[in-house]
Each structure stands twice: as structure tokens, then as C-alpha cells.
Scaffold this active site. Sequence first.
Site, PDB file in Angstrom:
ATOM      1  N   GLY A   1       0.826  -1.204   0.000  1.00  0.00           N
ATOM      2  CA  GLY A   1       0.000   0.000   0.000  1.00  0.00           C
ATOM      3  C   GLY A   1       0.861   1.255   0.000  1.00  0.00           C
TER       4      GLY A   1
ATOM      5  N   ASP B   1      -0.637  -0.571  12.982  1.00  0.00           N
ATOM      6  CA  ASP B   1      -0.169  -1.875  12.486  1.00  0.00           C
ATOM      7  C   ASP B   1       0.043  -2.883  13.613  1.00  0.00           C
ATOM      8  OD1 ASP B   1      -0.232  -0.930   9.918  1.00  0.00           O
ATOM      9  OD2 ASP B   1       1.901  -0.456   9.824  1.00  0.00           O
TER      10      ASP B   1
ATOM     11  N   ARG C   1       1.159  -9.485   9.114  1.00  0.00           N
ATOM     12  CA  ARG C   1       1.008  -9.168  10.546  1.00  0.00           C
ATOM     13  C   ARG C   1       0.085 -10.168  11.260  1.00  0.00           C
ATOM     14  NH1 ARG C   1       4.421  -5.209  10.698  1.00  0.00           N
ATOM     15  NH2 ARG C   1       4.370  -3.596   9.116  1.00  0.00           N
TER      16      ARG C   1
HETATM   17  C1  S3P Z   1       2.368   3.389   6.330  1.00  0.00           C
HETATM   18  C2  S3P Z   1       1.229   3.966   6.827  1.00  0.00           C
HETATM   19  C3  S3P Z   1       0.144   3.197   7.461  1.00  0.00           C
HETATM   20  C4  S3P Z   1       0.582   1.793   7.843  1.00  0.00           C
HETATM   21  C5  S3P Z   1       1.375   1.132   6.768  1.00  0.00           C
HETATM   22  C6  S3P Z   1       2.616   1.949   6.429  1.00  0.00           C
HETATM   23  C7  S3P Z   1       3.390   4.251   5.700  1.00  0.00           C
HETATM   24  O1  S3P Z   1      -0.926   3.090   6.540  1.00  0.00           O
HETATM   25  O2  S3P Z   1      -0.547   1.018   8.164  1.00  0.00           O
HETATM   26  O3  S3P Z   1       1.776  -0.160   7.155  1.00  0.00           O
HETATM   27  O4  S3P Z   1       4.526   3.797   5.477  1.00  0.00           O
HETATM   28  O5  S3P Z   1       3.074   5.414   5.407  1.00  0.00           O
HETATM   29  P1  S3P Z   1      -2.050   4.235   6.415  1.00  0.00           P
HETATM   30  O6  S3P Z   1      -1.422   5.457   5.912  1.00  0.00           O
HETATM   31  O7  S3P Z   1      -3.049   3.676   5.425  1.00  0.00           O
HETATM   32  O8  S3P Z   1      -2.619   4.385   7.793  1.00  0.00           O
END
Ligand code: S3P
Length: 425
Positions: free
Chosen positions: A91, A312, A385
Amino acid sequence: MNITRKTRLQGEITVPGDKSISHRAVMFGALSKGTTEVTNFLQGADCLSTIDCFRKLGVEIENTPEHILIHGKGLHGLSESKVQLDTGNSGTTTRLISGILAGQKFRTTLTGDASICKRPMGRIITPLTEMGADIKSMTGNGCAPLEINPSALHGIHYNSPVASAQVKSAILLAGLYADGVTKVTEPYLSRNHSEIMLNFFGANVTTENTTIAIEPEPVLEGRKVVVPGDISSAAYFIVAGLITPDSEILIKNVGINPTRDGIIQVCKAMGGNIEILNENDTNGEPTADILVKYSKLHGTTIEGAIIPTLIDELPIIAVLACFAEGTTVIKDAAELKVKESNRIDVMVNNLSLMKADITGTDDGMIIHGGKTLEAAVVESNLDHRIAMSFAIAGINAEGTTTILNSDCVNISYPTFYQDLEKLYS
Ligand code: S3P
């Protein structure tokens, strides 16, 4: 993977580099002039997806066991990829690179695995479109694959409905290419690694309460980045040390940035014996060693501003809560439903199979702790996770716990099971 009960965990451990910081080092290095050297880079599948994408955009990146060298192209030096970019399961890669690509003078399409193609991208499409970007979901369902075409960008002030570092960072990165200052206000402050590292590379990013502002067109210069250990990986050992009788674990060199340290605050609030030792700083990111000892724990309520600082860690916190006397309530965490899996449903299903007393809610979970867990066959749902959380639960359950699709730990912690075994005494 089969896991059996362990009587105690003892020893010292060094967890791999921080995933969020590793991604950003590659991305910002690619947009800088000169070479960026990254040490303690996380060699997990997600960060390798980021390297792969930037190589396809014309950036030379050397990956050796000693370090990563990124031969930066400057803010306007990326070139069109001959093929569709593949962000895998990541993501962070998908959302942050979209912000960068919105400012380029060439077309890109990008996609990822089955999980990525179900995760919401409307949350970046909306603000980037407001900035003037030409970005769309190619299937029209608000998810990847995405198509991004060249378009002039304008500075905006975006009020984000979610506290998401990925959304914030995508907007700030597009802001590098805008015609004026870009601002993002979040409901609560999410992890601020982009802000810290962009400034380290020479950008001008300022923070006032939960509003972040970035000036366009900085000259970014290659840097030496030392990545601290990932607190999200350390979390499994923190919880393992607290709930496994007679345990004592020293976790070395962990990033303890206050926008990420909610796990430590919650464990302390639940009565956990945790000491923070040797506090230090690398490139503006605070680090420390963390000493954890088996503790008698009690339930707590986790809600509001602390949620983004432990988002997380909520799967492993759910495991922790099973070993605390009384009730733990997790609220304001609806974001869990749109992670690599629906982490509310998956944790509730799997912990229920282990005979925990847990109920899912619209925005979290309610756990009545103190019941003995029983081994079960649990599905990771290809979520790293989830797999790691059930390894720790399995160590403290009667019988043999089987984790299906356990290899997905490769996403963020390829040596997780080996490192865990080193603590069996
Ligand atoms: C992350 C932000 C978080 C986190 C992901 C890593 C990042 O997600 O859950 O594992 O590196 O910016 P969200 O921005 O969707 O909360």
C-alpha cells in the site's frame, strides 16, 4: 508453520530495518541529485517492490548485502516505464508513488496483487484530482490498477478525513510538483517519516499541530540514510516477552518515533514491564533498545489520537489483550478493515478458533482476557502481521497451532521465524 507452547523466551534480538523509512529512502533518493546510500534497509518484499518500480522509472539502484545505492535523477529526471508498474502487496508503494507520478510529464499505469486491487485508492485519487492530477481507477471501482497521465498540479489545503500517512505523503509528494504551497490537515497526526526525511533531503516541510505544509520545487540532495529497526516488527517480541512466563528479551536499536510508539504506551498502561534504554537519534528518527520482562497485565481502552501511532500493532495487541485480566476495548480503528486483510474479521475469527473471548465491532474489538488459549489451525489470509501475531499466540497456547500461508512474513520480516526460534531457551 507449526508452533508449540514455549515455557520462556530469553535473549537479545535485532529486528530488521523500518519498512516505512526504507520505502521513503528509495523514493526520495530517486528524486534527489547525487547518490543516496541506505544502510539497514529492509529486504522485505514490499520494499523490493519500491526498488523495482523506481528501476522501471529509469533510476539505477544497486542492492548489495552491505547497502543500497540509489543514483538519483533529481525531481524531474524520472523516465516513462515501458511496462506497467507492479507494487505487489505494498500500500505504501502504491499510494506514495501515485503522488510522485501525478507530477510527471509521462503516462504510467500501475497495479499490484489481489489484496492491493481491493484496497481503497479513492482516498488518494480525490485529493490528487483536487490538485489537478489526471489519475483514475482503470476498473472504475476506486481501486488499482491506476492510470496516471501528465497534468499541471496546484497547491491545495486538503482536510483529510483519515489519519493516514500514505494519504498525507501522496499529497506532499505531489506538492513537490505543484505551483504553490500544499497543505494537509489530518484528524490526528499519523507517522511523520515523510516530513522528517524530506527535510533531511533538503525540502521545506513544516508541521503545525496536525497540519503539514510543503513548498514546491526544492532541490533534493542525496544523503546517507541509516534505517532504525522497525517498531512494528519489534512489537511481536515486546508482546511475546510480556505474555510468555519467565521471559526477558532485549530488542536492540528500535525506532521509537512518537508517531509510532503507541505499542509501548499501551503495554505500559496495561502494566507491562518495559524499559527504554540507550536512547539515540539517526537522521532525525529517535531510536532505543527495549527491554521487556514477563508481566501481570490488565485490560485497557485504546482509542482516539493513539490509534494511528499503533495501527499496524493492533493485531498483536489483540493477542496481548487475551493475556490481560479484564476487558480491553479497541475503538476508532475502522482502518483495520482496509489493511492487507480485514484485520478485525481475521483476528476475531482466528482468536475465536483459539477459544479467546473476543467480539468484533464496527471500529475495533472487545476482548475479555484471562482465558487459556487453545491451539488451532489459523489462516493468515496472506497478511504478514496476522501470521506473526499467531506465532506469538501459538507459543502461549495449549497444543500445536498451525499457521496457513505463513510465508507471507516475507513482506516485512523475512527472517521472523528464525529470529523467534533464537529466543527459545
Ligand atoms: C504506512 C502507513 C500506514 C501503515 C502502513 C505503512 C506508511 O498506513 O498502516 O503499514 O509507510 O506510510 P495508512 O497510511 O493507510 O494508515
